[in-house]
Write an enzyme that holds these catalytic residues in place. Structure first.
Site, short mmCIF file in Angstrom:
data_model
loop_
_atom_site.label_atom_id
_atom_site.label_comp_id
_atom_site.label_asym_id
_atom_site.label_seq_id
_atom_site.Cartn_x
_atom_site.Cartn_y
_atom_site.Cartn_z
N GLU A 112 15.49 135.68 23.12
CA GLU A 112 15.37 136.56 24.29
C GLU A 112 16.66 136.55 25.11
O GLU A 112 17.06 137.58 25.66
CB GLU A 112 14.18 136.12 25.14
CG GLU A 112 12.84 136.36 24.45
CD GLU A 112 11.66 135.84 25.24
OE1 GLU A 112 10.56 136.40 25.10
OE2 GLU A 112 11.83 134.86 25.99
N GLU A 132 6.68 131.50 19.00
CA GLU A 132 5.70 131.25 20.06
C GLU A 132 4.27 131.36 19.58
O GLU A 132 3.37 130.66 20.08
CB GLU A 132 5.93 132.22 21.23
CG GLU A 132 7.12 131.88 22.11
CD GLU A 132 8.43 132.42 21.64
OE1 GLU A 132 9.39 132.45 22.43
OE2 GLU A 132 8.52 132.81 20.45
#
Length: 261
Positions: A112, A132
């Protein structure tokens, strides 16, 4: 653990920011707040025109959120500081070029962070993932950004399965701009930064604002905002000394001298 998790250096108009938290360059709340202050200062400093973001060492760029810090009490919804996680992904008004030099493993919040850059250069051993899903959480920023950057089905596969991709596949899908030998990564990132730093900063600012604001707008709506003088950076450019300098330099067949005003 180093007491100074972020190393910075300035060469001319170029800032280098190196995430240096052995063993993996993971980001905890304190580090995120430091990064937010650094990137805010970069945004607001007229002498700085380009930033390179990289990781220390040869194995990790950044794996994202520091799970050990979380186990020790860092709340996942805690105070990340200015610009949100990693200081970049929610930093408003950042109208200067950002280069990510991915020197190794780039996953989770680290991916990210890289997605917050304008240009991504990657070492030939870099790997990418959004794991995740395997820890029962959501890669929130990546869920917003990744399907807009690479083919939807590839992005969804990464988000839904957490699978790893090698750098060659990342390049094939357009996730990274260039794949480089690890030994050449930083020298090539600096060459790119020097090229950008020599360019017109007011034009870069206008490009970044228009691209950012127009992302979810219809084409004609975005064009109307430009013609109605509703983009601050575009209007500043059109009223600037640099706008005149560009025209004069072209007419005089010489290189322009950009002043950023």
């Amino acid at each position: 653990m180093t007491d100074n998790p972020i190393k910075t250096s300035v060469t001319g108009h170029i800032l280098e920011v190196t995430l240096d938290r052995p063993k993996a360059n993971a980001i905890d709340l304190k580090t995120s707040r430091i990064m937010g202050d650094i990137f805010t200062d970069f945004r607001d400093n007229p002498d700085l025109r380009v930033v390179i973001v990289t990781g220390a060492g040869e194995k990790f760029f950044c794996p994202g959120w520091d799970l050990k810090a979380a186990a020790g009490g860092d709340a996942v919804d805690g105070d990340y500081g200015k610009g949100g996680f990693g200081g970049l992904q929610e930093l408003r008004g950042l109208n200067k070029p950002v280069i990510a030099a991915v020197n190794g493993i780039c996953c989770g919040g680290g991916l990210e962070l890289a997605l917050s850059a304008d240009i991504i250069l990657a070492a030939d051993h870099a790997t990418f993932a959004l794991p995740e899903i395997r820890s029962g959480t959501v890669a929130d920023a990546a869920s917003i950004k990744l399907p807009k950057r690479i083919p939807y089905h590839i992005a969804m596969e990464m988000l839904l399965t957490g699978r790893w991709i090698e750098v060659e596949e990342a390049a094939r899908w357009g996730l990274v701009n260039h794949v480089l030998p690890a030994a050449d990564l930083m020298s090539e990132a600096r060459k790119m930064a020097e090229l950008l730093a020599s360019g017109p900063p007011l034009v870069y600012a206008a490009i970044k604002e228009v691209v950012r604001e127009a992302e979810d707008m219809k084409f004609q709506d975005a064009m109307n905002r430009i013609t109605k003088s509703q983009f601050e950076t575009v209007e500043r450019l059109y009223r600037s000394e640099d706008q005149l300098e560009g025209a004069r330099a072209f007419a005089e067949k010489r290189d322009p001298v950009w002043k950023g005003r």
